[in-house]
Design a protein around this motif. Structure first.
Motif, PDB file in Angstrom:
ATOM      1  N   ASP A   1       0.836  -1.193   0.000  1.00 32.68           N
ATOM      2  CA  ASP A   1       0.000   0.000   0.000  1.00 32.68           C
ATOM      3  C   ASP A   1       0.877   1.253   0.000  1.00 32.68           C
ATOM      4  O   ASP A   1       2.102   1.160  -0.162  1.00 32.68           O
ATOM      5  CB  ASP A   1      -1.007  -0.016   1.159  1.00 32.68           C
ATOM      6  CG  ASP A   1      -0.334   0.011   2.538  1.00 32.68           C
ATOM      7  OD1 ASP A   1       0.768   0.576   2.664  1.00 32.68           O
ATOM      8  OD2 ASP A   1      -0.942  -0.524   3.492  1.00 32.68           O
ATOM      9  N   VAL A   2       0.258   2.393   0.153  1.00 31.22           N
ATOM     10  CA  VAL A   2       1.011   3.658   0.124  1.00 31.22           C
ATOM     11  C   VAL A   2       0.764   4.457   1.406  1.00 31.22           C
ATOM     12  O   VAL A   2       0.888   5.679   1.409  1.00 31.22           O
ATOM     13  CB  VAL A   2       0.644   4.525  -1.104  1.00 31.22           C
ATOM     14  CG1 VAL A   2       1.121   3.868  -2.385  1.00 31.22           C
ATOM     15  CG2 VAL A   2      -0.863   4.801  -1.159  1.00 31.22           C
ATOM     16  N   TYR A   3       0.418   3.772   2.496  1.00 29.24           N
ATOM     17  CA  TYR A   3       0.135   4.503   3.729  1.00 29.24           C
ATOM     18  C   TYR A   3       1.420   4.826   4.490  1.00 29.24           C
ATOM     19  O   TYR A   3       2.488   4.295   4.201  1.00 29.24           O
ATOM     20  CB  TYR A   3      -0.858   3.709   4.578  1.00 29.24           C
ATOM     21  CG  TYR A   3      -2.191   3.524   3.877  1.00 29.24           C
ATOM     22  CD1 TYR A   3      -2.979   4.637   3.576  1.00 29.24           C
ATOM     23  CD2 TYR A   3      -2.631   2.274   3.467  1.00 29.24           C
ATOM     24  CE1 TYR A   3      -4.185   4.495   2.905  1.00 29.24           C
ATOM     25  CE2 TYR A   3      -3.842   2.124   2.798  1.00 29.24           C
ATOM     26  CZ  TYR A   3      -4.612   3.242   2.516  1.00 29.24           C
ATOM     27  OH  TYR A   3      -5.791   3.101   1.842  1.00 29.24           O
ATOM     28  N   GLU A   4       1.281   5.686   5.478  1.00 25.79           N
ATOM     29  CA  GLU A   4       2.454   6.269   6.143  1.00 25.79           C
ATOM     30  C   GLU A   4       3.320   5.231   6.860  1.00 25.79           C
ATOM     31  O   GLU A   4       4.532   5.400   6.959  1.00 25.79           O
ATOM     32  CB  GLU A   4       2.010   7.336   7.147  1.00 25.79           C
ATOM     33  CG  GLU A   4       1.327   8.532   6.492  1.00 25.79           C
ATOM     34  CD  GLU A   4       2.273   9.334   5.623  1.00 25.79           C
ATOM     35  OE1 GLU A   4       3.164   9.999   6.160  1.00 25.79           O
ATOM     36  OE2 GLU A   4       2.116   9.292   4.392  1.00 25.79           O
TER      37      GLU A   4
ATOM     38  N   PHE B   1       5.467  12.341  -3.902  1.00 24.03           N
ATOM     39  CA  PHE B   1       4.592  11.340  -4.494  1.00 24.03           C
ATOM     40  C   PHE B   1       5.035   9.930  -4.129  1.00 24.03           C
ATOM     41  O   PHE B   1       6.219   9.683  -3.897  1.00 24.03           O
ATOM     42  CB  PHE B   1       4.622  11.471  -6.021  1.00 24.03           C
ATOM     43  CG  PHE B   1       4.318  12.852  -6.519  1.00 24.03           C
ATOM     44  CD1 PHE B   1       3.008  13.265  -6.718  1.00 24.03           C
ATOM     45  CD2 PHE B   1       5.348  13.759  -6.756  1.00 24.03           C
ATOM     46  CE1 PHE B   1       2.721  14.545  -7.166  1.00 24.03           C
ATOM     47  CE2 PHE B   1       5.075  15.043  -7.201  1.00 24.03           C
ATOM     48  CZ  PHE B   1       3.766  15.428  -7.400  1.00 24.03           C
ATOM     49  N   CYS B   2       4.054   9.022  -4.102  1.00 22.71           N
ATOM     50  CA  CYS B   2       4.426   7.622  -3.989  1.00 22.71           C
ATOM     51  C   CYS B   2       3.406   6.770  -4.712  1.00 22.71           C
ATOM     52  O   CYS B   2       2.337   7.237  -5.113  1.00 22.71           O
ATOM     53  CB  CYS B   2       4.591   7.191  -2.538  1.00 22.71           C
ATOM     54  SG  CYS B   2       3.145   7.375  -1.518  1.00 22.71           S
ATOM     55  N   GLU B   3       3.770   5.518  -4.896  1.00 17.16           N
ATOM     56  CA  GLU B   3       2.936   4.608  -5.675  1.00 17.16           C
ATOM     57  C   GLU B   3       3.116   3.194  -5.179  1.00 17.16           C
ATOM     58  O   GLU B   3       4.046   2.879  -4.438  1.00 17.16           O
ATOM     59  CB  GLU B   3       3.316   4.669  -7.150  1.00 17.16           C
ATOM     60  CG  GLU B   3       4.703   4.086  -7.421  1.00 17.16           C
ATOM     61  CD  GLU B   3       5.075   4.090  -8.891  1.00 17.16           C
ATOM     62  OE1 GLU B   3       4.491   4.863  -9.661  1.00 17.16           O
ATOM     63  OE2 GLU B   3       5.959   3.294  -9.267  1.00 17.16           O
TER      64      GLU B   3
ATOM     65  N   PRO C   1      -3.038  10.563  11.980  1.00 10.71           N
ATOM     66  CA  PRO C   1      -1.767  10.054  11.433  1.00 10.71           C
ATOM     67  C   PRO C   1      -1.845   8.609  10.953  1.00 10.71           C
ATOM     68  O   PRO C   1      -1.037   8.199  10.142  1.00 10.71           O
ATOM     69  CB  PRO C   1      -0.784  10.204  12.613  1.00 10.71           C
ATOM     70  CG  PRO C   1      -1.634  10.347  13.831  1.00 10.71           C
ATOM     71  CD  PRO C   1      -2.925  10.965  13.392  1.00 10.71           C
ATOM     72  N   ARG C   2      -2.837   7.847  11.443  1.00 14.76           N
ATOM     73  CA  ARG C   2      -2.944   6.450  11.001  1.00 14.76           C
ATOM     74  C   ARG C   2      -3.849   6.285   9.785  1.00 14.76           C
ATOM     75  O   ARG C   2      -4.128   5.166   9.347  1.00 14.76           O
ATOM     76  CB  ARG C   2      -3.443   5.571  12.151  1.00 14.76           C
ATOM     77  CG  ARG C   2      -2.397   5.375  13.250  1.00 14.76           C
ATOM     78  CD  ARG C   2      -2.986   4.688  14.467  1.00 14.76           C
ATOM     79  NE  ARG C   2      -3.533   3.363  14.168  1.00 14.76           N
ATOM     80  CZ  ARG C   2      -2.837   2.226  14.277  1.00 14.76           C
ATOM     81  NH1 ARG C   2      -1.591   2.254  14.667  1.00 14.76           N
ATOM     82  NH2 ARG C   2      -3.393   1.068  13.997  1.00 14.76           N
ATOM     83  N   GLU C   3      -4.313   7.409   9.244  1.00 15.88           N
ATOM     84  CA  GLU C   3      -5.132   7.390   8.013  1.00 15.88           C
ATOM     85  C   GLU C   3      -6.348   6.465   8.159  1.00 15.88           C
ATOM     86  O   GLU C   3      -6.564   5.554   7.363  1.00 15.88           O
ATOM     87  CB  GLU C   3      -4.279   6.967   6.810  1.00 15.88           C
ATOM     88  CG  GLU C   3      -3.196   7.968   6.492  1.00 15.88           C
ATOM     89  CD  GLU C   3      -2.016   7.346   5.763  1.00 15.88           C
ATOM     90  OE1 GLU C   3      -1.850   7.630   4.583  1.00 15.88           O
ATOM     91  OE2 GLU C   3      -1.259   6.590   6.417  1.00 15.88           O
TER      92      GLU C   3
END
Ligand SMILES: [Zn+2]
Length: 490
Positions: free
Chosen positions: A290-293, A376-378, A430-432
């Motif tokens: 995934d792209v989460y923090e 950016f991220c992917e 912060p944990r989306e």
């Protein structure tokens, strides 16, 4: 007029801009990347050396990000200053193409002695293509009780530090040394002296939504001692064992970095290729899906040589920085020319002046430029696993926009379809966990996020072909590479 010109020149000089006549700063450069190290582990409890170093001598960047939470794409981005759509490394076991210049090559050509010691199997030269530019390259992996489930060999922190001490001991000319530590990567089995029992009761793993398509538990990274008597996983114990690996690396970094910082003649940059998901979004004990923090935010600590340390000592800065920005930033600081653009025709080479790529963030880090700049991220996938094939995300300060894609494959049909967006306010969440896409608050810079994301997506001209391309490249791998990738769940 003279005075303002003088002020400008002084500013440019202070920022390390490559003005004509400015000699390069011939200082040593130590680049350390710690595989799988979460940004939130740089605390007094888990990493007391790094935490203290950040408080006393260094510049701690709180909003640093990897463009892709997988080792090879992330390190290719760090070394080239390019996002994956430009350097073309989208997955493990895809070596960087020869057409892309690297930080090591630039420093070697400018007279630095270059050396690298890597502890991760997938960074071996035949798999990653990052050795060029390094006069000495060590990929010996003496620790055979390695990384599960295929027992891939590795090099543990103590042995890697010993090699690092040797590499940084000579000083007849400036050196650039890159060390890649492996220990926080699963399986979490640090030496006993670094382990601490978790405070409080066991926390058995409870899958919140077993049917959720994106839930994933990487059981193979869970040590036996983190199993309760009934077989369930104690997530508090797993987290404690993960922390023990970070504590072990921290002790080893103290041995290597402490004396160099005291000597004051070395630019020290410490970061990670990606973090680790320890239950966020029901994704457990792994990274890359995934792209989460938890996986995509990385620690970043910079300690300047003594001459420039005064203004940065003990500072925390929330400037947006990508791993793609590190090579341009280091080169600007050293007053060396930036890396060349990729030649026309290479993957994702820019058509216009609208390229999305790393840029020097030196001025932003030093407080004299805008701290906000989209990063950016992917995540890319070669199978339709979890239905979501591709994720693209943009972050601007504490606002993050994520777009999910799937691919419809049929006879003669490869159609990429956007499934929807997610919007997060990382300052309050912060944990989306609270998707605000359907009810964006007035303060959210939604238009700018959308425009930046559109720019990032448009720059990836092969976006619709990733699944087919990755499947093709996977089929072409040799048996050993395929066995290792398969074991890792890819
Ligand atoms: Zn990694």
């Amino acid at each position: 007029v003279r005075r303002s010109l003088g002020a400008l020149l002084a500013l440019a000089s202070a920022l390390g801009a490559a003005c004509s006549g400015d000699e390069p700063r011939r200082v040593h450069v130590l680049l350390i990347t710690v595989d799988t190290l979460r940004a939130d582990r740089v605390t007094a409890e888990v990493m007391p050396f790094l935490h203290g170093l950040a408080q006393r001598e260094g510049l701690l960047v709180t909003h640093a990000q990897t463009p892709r939470a997988k080792t090879t794409p992330a390190m290719a981005s760090l070394m080239t200053g390019l996002y994956p759509h430009e350097h073309g490394v989208r997955d493990l076991m895809q070596p960087l193409g020869l057409e892309h210049a690297t930080l090591a090559e630039r420093l070697r050509d400018a007279g630095w002695r270059t050396e690298a010691v890597i502890g991760n199997f997938v960074l071996r030269e035949r798999y990653a293509g990052l050795a060029r530019g390094f006069g000495a390259w060590s990929e010996e992996l003496p620790d055979t009780s390695g990384v599960p489930p295929e027992d891939v060999p590795q090099r543990r922190a103590r042995s890697l530090t010993d090699a690092g001490l040797a590499a940084t001991s000579a000083a007849e000319r400036p050196w650039f040394v890159w060390l890649h530590y492996m220990d926080p990567h699963g399986i979490y089995d640090a030496p006993a002296e670094f382990r601490r029992a978790p405070a409080g009761a066991p926390q058995p793993l409870v899958v919140r939504d077993p049917a959720h398509p994106r839930r994933h538990v990487a059981e193979y990274n869970v040590p036996d001692e983190a199993r309760l008597a009934d077989g369930r996983i104690d997530t508090a114990q797993v987290a404690a064992l993960y922390d023990a690996e970070a504590r072990y690396v921290d002790r080893e970094l103290e041995r290597l970095v402490g004396p160099l910082v005291a000597r004051g003649d070395t630019l020290v940059v410490i970061s990670a290729d990606h973090g680790e998901s320890l239950g966020e979004h029901d994704y457990w004990f792994e990274h890359g899906r995934d792209v989460y923090e938890a996986c995509n935010r990385v620690p970043l600590l910079i300690v300047f040589p003594t001459a420039e340390r005064a203004g940065t000592r003990g500072r925390r800065v929330d400037a947006d920085v990508s791993l793609c920005d590190l090579a341009p930033t280091i080169l600007e600081y050293l007053r060396l020319a930036p890396l060349a653009s990729p030649p026309p025709g290479s993957p994702g080479s820019p058509g216009a002046g609208d390229a999305v790529r790393g840029r020097s963030r030196l001025a932003a880090l030093l407080g004299s430029d805008e701290r906000r700049a989209a990063v950016f991220c992917e995540k890319v996938e070669r199978t339709a696993q979890d239905r979501v094939l591709q994720l693209k995300a943009v972050r601007l300060g504490d606002w993050k926009l994520v777009r999910r894609y799937t691919q419809l494959v049929g006879p003669g049909k490869h159609e990429l379809v956007a499934l929807g967006d997610e919007l997060y306010d990382l300052a309050s969440d912060p944990r989306e966990e609270r998707d605000l896409a359907g009810s964006a608050p007035a303060g959210a810079p939604l238009e700018r996020l959308r425009a930046e994301l559109a720019r990032f997506i448009a720059a990836d001209t092969a976006l619709g072909e990733h699944a087919a391309d990755l499947a093709r490249r996977h089929a072409a791998l040799d048996a050993e590479a395929r066995r290792i990738l398969g074991g890792l769940g890819y």
